[in-house]
Design an enzyme around this catalytic site. Structure first.
Site, PDB file in Angstrom:
ATOM      1  N   GLY A  53      16.673  28.613  28.408  1.00 41.72           N
ATOM      2  CA  GLY A  53      15.329  28.163  28.743  1.00 41.72           C
ATOM      3  C   GLY A  53      15.218  26.664  28.614  1.00 41.72           C
ATOM      4  N   ARG A  95      23.954  21.160  30.670  1.00 41.81           N
ATOM      5  CA  ARG A  95      23.168  21.914  31.649  1.00 41.81           C
ATOM      6  C   ARG A  95      22.367  20.921  32.480  1.00 41.81           C
ATOM      7  NH1 ARG A  95      21.922  27.241  30.684  1.00 41.81           N
ATOM      8  NH2 ARG A  95      21.214  27.176  32.843  1.00 41.81           N
ATOM      9  N   ASP A 245      13.005  25.330  36.285  1.00 41.51           N
ATOM     10  CA  ASP A 245      14.042  24.534  35.637  1.00 41.51           C
ATOM     11  C   ASP A 245      13.879  23.055  35.977  1.00 41.51           C
ATOM     12  OD1 ASP A 245      15.204  26.785  34.534  1.00 41.51           O
ATOM     13  OD2 ASP A 245      16.561  27.083  36.220  1.00 41.51           O
ATOM     14  N   ASN A 255      14.515  27.091  40.334  1.00 44.77           N
ATOM     15  CA  ASN A 255      14.353  28.069  39.262  1.00 44.77           C
ATOM     16  C   ASN A 255      15.397  29.161  39.446  1.00 44.77           C
ATOM     17  OD1 ASN A 255      12.860  28.975  36.916  1.00 44.77           O
ATOM     18  ND2 ASN A 255      12.041  30.623  38.196  1.00 44.77           N
ATOM     19  N   LYS A 256      15.401  30.103  38.562  1.00 49.15           N
ATOM     20  CA  LYS A 256      16.374  31.195  38.575  1.00 49.15           C
ATOM     21  C   LYS A 256      16.465  31.839  39.955  1.00 49.15           C
ATOM     22  CE  LYS A 256      19.262  34.071  36.751  1.00 49.15           C
ATOM     23  NZ  LYS A 256      20.561  33.618  36.225  1.00 49.15           N
TER      24      LYS A 256
END
Length: 354
Positions: A53, A95, A245, A255-256
């Site tokens: 997250g 990341r 994100d 995003n995912k």
């Protein structure tokens, strides 16, 4: 149900001289924590997905920078800052798709560079800065939750919401962004229940979001990702809530994987599609989603679930970890400053840089 010490879930905690992380890889079957004393172990925890997250990663990285600062064995300020910059660069690149991680690292480095006093005093400032990032995120998520409830449809009186991936307590400081809206709606009696897409290939929705809901007795229904459009078509969903994100200046949102297809389905059936995220998620240096590169996950995440192999040898695999949702599919961004239309996002630039 796994019992915790209270109704709040805190994925990252600072305890005396160490970071305590909930090991999210083991949920929902096992609730366990990991104690970290070294910066290099923070890097490993981020890389191995112990902590996940965007906001939670930023908080963990901030404390990791403090631990790294304590490991630098010099009292020469210039040498100290040079080595700290290298630590920050390492953490930022673990990341690179997570904007809040980058934002937190930049804020911590600037704190070190501008703090007055000795190296020891700089270290003290860094710990205070990490704790401030965590405390501010908690307040921000509560504000997002409350603004989100105000932005939801007025009818019916109790809504059924759809969420994707995990942007809850486990992904933040302990309340959540999209799931923070769910929590606030539940608290105010506006929520009938939530549908959680399982979120292949790593099952963050079924493993983490559903686990959080069960802890707080929020009614949750798990569906496979391929069922989402059908649920929307059948009128089961009153609004879709996702996190982010990274958000470009024009509102395009990374995003995912699966977020884009949800937005398309919501648009086709006139269902509001909200992105809940702090303004620190917006990368104003990024003009649009066309400039966003998407990383790929490992092939084994697709062809195996635990020890079970689900595909034949010889097949090829494509596993993008995220997708880009164009701004024109987004109803509004739910932020700590309220609901903001994608076209108005650029006006929020002042005051949100680290």
């Amino acid at each position: 149900m796994i019992e915790t010490s209270d109704t709040h879930v805190f994925p990252v905690r600072w305890q005396r001289d160490q970071i305590i992380l909930i090991d999210q890889r083991r949920l929902p079957n096992e609730y366990s924590v990991v104690a970290i004393h070294r910066c290099e172990d923070v890097v490993r925890a981020i890389r191995s997905r112990i902590v996940q997250g965007s906001s939670a990663l930023g908080i963990a990285a901030a404390y990791g920078i403090y631990l790294g600062a304590c490991e630098i064995n010099t009292e020469d300020r210039s040498a100290f800052l040079e080595r700290l910059e290298a630590i920050c660069e390492t953490l930022k690149n673990v990341r690179p798709d997570k904007e809040n991680l980058r934002w937190a690292v930049v804020r911590m480095l600037r704190q070190a560079q501008t703090a007055e006093g000795s190296v020891a005093e700089v270290r003290t400032h860094l710990l205070a800065a990490a704790q401030a990032i965590q405390a501010e995120d908690f307040l921000t998520c509560h504000a997002i939750g409350d603004h989100g409830v105000a932005a939801l449809p007025d009818s019916p009186a109790q809504l059924t919401l759809y969420t994707h991936c995990n942007h809850g307590a486990l992904a933040t400081s302990g309340y959540g962004t999209s799931l923070g809206v769910v929590r606030s709606a539940w608290r105010e009696g506006r929520l009938a229940g939530v549908y959680a897409g399982e979120t292949r290939p790593n099952f963050q929705g079924s493993r983490l979001t559903a686990w959080e809901c069960v802890q707080e007795k929020i009614p949750v229904t798990i569906v496979t990702d391929s069922m989402a459009a059908y649920c929307i078509q059948q009128g089961l969903i009153h609004a879709v809530l996702v996190g982010a994100d990274r958000i470009a200046a024009n509102g395009d949102t990374i995003n995912k994987i699966g977020t884009y297809s949800l937005a398309l389905a919501a648009k086709a059936h006139n269902v509001p599609f909200f992105v809940a995220a702090p303004l620190s998620t917006v990368d104003f240096a990024l003009e649009s989603g066309q400039d966003i590169s998407v990383s790929e996950g490992p092939a084994e995440a697709i062809y195996s679930v635990g020890e079970m192999v689900t595909a034949p040898e010889g097949a090829r695999y494509y596993n993008p970890s995220a997708d880009v949702t164009p701004a024109n599919l987004i109803t509004a961004f739910i932020t700590e400053q309220g609901a903001i239309a994608p076209s108005q996002l650029i006006h929020c630039r002042v005051g949100v840089q680290p």
